[in-house]
Write an enzyme that holds these catalytic residues in place. Structure first.
Site: not given
Ligand code: 6V0
Length: 319
Positions: A153, A156, A180, A93, A148, A236, A85, A125
Site C-alpha cells: 500500500d 501504491r 492492510h 468471510r 507484508s 493482484t 484458501a 490475507n
Molecule cells: P492462489 O493463487 O489461490 O494461491 C494460493 C495457494 O495456496 C494455492 O496454490 C493453494 O493450493 C495453496 N495452499 C492452500 N493451503 C495450503 C497449505 N495448507 N499448504 C500449502 N499450500 C496451500 O492465491 P494468490 O496467490 O492469489 O493469493 C495468496 C494469498 O495472498 C491470498 O490470501 C491473498 O489474499 C493474499 N494476497 C496478499 C496481498 C498482500 O498485500 N498482503 C496481496 C495480494 C494477495
C-alpha cells in the site's frame, strides 16, 4: 570462510499460486537468495511452477530451486507464507478467515517441529490477523514473525504521489499505516518529497488549488487499488511479489531498511496485542526496531481505529 561454514540463503515459499510463483520469479531474478523451495499442497501445481522457473536457470543468477517439503523449514533463512484458501459458495468471510487461520496454524506447527531459525513473513490475507495467528502459534520473539502489511500500500501511495506531483517515485518517502485493509491511513506527517516535508513541498509547488481534496483522492485511490485490479484481472500479484523481494532482501542482507511491515505492538503508539503496520527497521532478525515517530493527533486516532478493527476481528474469531 571455509565450505563447512557456508550457509545458503534459503527462502521457503509456502503457497505456489499467483503470489507465491510471482514472488519466486522476482526473487530468482534478484540474485538475493541462493536457494528457493516452493511448497504447495497442490502437487501438480507446485511441480509445474518449479519446472517452469527451473527452465529459466540459464538466465537467472546462480540459484537452486526445487519443490520443497516441511523439512526445508529447518535450515531456511526466511519462510514466506502465501498459502490461502478461496471463499467457497455460501461461506461467510468469518468462516473463511477461520479456515485460513487453521491453515496458518498447521504451517506454524510444522515450522516449530523443524526447530527452524528462520524469519517468517505472512502475506496471506487478512495479513494482520494471520500474522498474529502465526506469531501466537509459534510463540517466538515478536519481530521474527512479520506480515507484508502495508509495504504494498505504501508503494501504491508513493506511486500515486509521484505521478501527481511529477516527482520520481524514488524521491517520494511516504507511508500507509495501520491495517492492510479498509481502515489503513496515510501518515502525512511522515511524507517527504524531494527532501521536503509534504506541506512545504505543496507550498513551493502550488500545483493544486485544493491540496486537501487531492490528498483525500490519492488515499482513496490507494485503498481502492486492489479492488480495481481484482475487477480487471481477478487478483493482484506483480507488485506484492516485488514488495516481498524488498522485505526478504532487507532480511538476507541485514539492511536495516525502514518498511511498513505488520508487526506485533506491545504499547508502542498506545497500541497493544495486535499486529499492524508502522515504520519498522527490518534486518537479519526481522523487525529489529519499531520507529516511534511523532504522529499527528488525527493519525494517532486512525491508528487506534485500525487497532480496534483488528482486535474486534480477533475476538470474533475466538468465539
Ligand atoms: P492462489 O493463487 O489461490 O494461491 C494460493 C495457494 O495456496 C494455492 O496454490 C493453494 O493450493 C495453496 N495452499 C492452500 N493451503 C495450503 C497449505 N495448507 N499448504 C500449502 N499450500 C496451500 O492465491 P494468490 O496467490 O492469489 O493469493 C495468496 C494469498 O495472498 C491470498 O490470501 C491473498 O489474499 C493474499 N494476497 C496478499 C496481498 C498482500 O498485500 N498482503 C496481496 C495480494 C494477495
Amino acid at each position: 570462510m571455509n565450505q563447512n561454514q557456508w550457509k545458503a540463503r534459503k527462502v521457503v515459499i509456502v503457497g505456489a499460486g499467483a503470489v507465491g510463483a510471482t514472488f519466486a520469479y522476482a526473487l530468482a531474478q534478484s540474485g538475493v537468495a541462493d536457494e528457493i523451495a516452493l511448497i504447495d499442497f497442490n502437487q501438480d501445481l507446485v511441480k509445474g511452477q518449479v519446472l517452469d522457473l527451473a527452465h529459466g536457470l540459464p538466465f537467472f543468477p546462480p540459484l537452486h530451486i526445487h519443490v520443497g517439503s516441511s523439512a526445508d523449514y529447518r535450515d531456511a533463512s526466511v519462510i514466506v507464507i502465501t498459502a490461502g484458501a478461496k471463499q467457497q459458495p455460501g461461506e461467510t468471510r468469518l468462516d473463511l478467515l477461520k479456515r485460513n487461520a487453521g491453515i496458518m496454524k498447521n504451517i506454524a506447527r510444522e515450522i516449530a517441529v523443524q526447530e527452524s531459525e528462520a524469519v517468517v513473513i505472512v502475506t496471506s490475507n487478512p495479513v494482520d490477523i494471520l500474522t498474529y495467528t502465526v506469531l501466537q502459534e509459534l510463540g517466538w520473539k515478536a519481530g521474527r514473525v512479520i506480515g507484508s502489511g502495508t509495504v504494498l500500500d505504501s508503494a501504491r501511495f508513493r506511486y500515486l504521489l509521484g505521478q501527481h506531483c511529477g516527482v520520481d517515485v524514488h524521491n517520494v518517502h511516504a507511508y500507509i499505516l495501520g491495517e492492510h485493509g479498509d481502515s489503513e491511513f496515510a501518515a502525512w506527517s511522515m511524507t517527504h518529497l524531494a527532501g521536503n516535508e509534504i506541506d512545504r513541498y505543496c507550498a513551493i509547488c502550488r500545483k493544486c488549488n485544493n491540496w486537501q481534496a487531492v490528498r483525500e483522492e490519492i488515499v482513496n485511490e490507494v485503498k481502492k487499488s486492489a479492488y480495481h485490479i481484482i475487477d480487471y484481472k481477478g487478483s493482484t500479484y506483480f507488485a506484492i511479489g516485488l514488495a516481498l523481494v524488498r522485505i526478504v532482501t532487507a532480511i538476507l542482507r541485514n539492511q536495516r531498511s525502514v518498511l511498513t511491515v505488520s508487526t506485533f505492538l506491545e504499547g508502542q503508539y498506545g497500541v497493544r496485542d495486535v499486529c499492524l503496520s508502522i515504520p519498522c527497521i527490518v534486518a537479519q532478525s526481522g523487525v529489529e526496531k519499531i520507529v516511534e515517530g511523532n504522529l499527528r493527533e488525527e493519525e494517532m486516532q486512525a491508528l487506534s481505529r485500525s487497532a480496534s478493527v483488528l482486535r474486534n476481528t480477533l475476538d470474533a474469531m475466538s468465539k
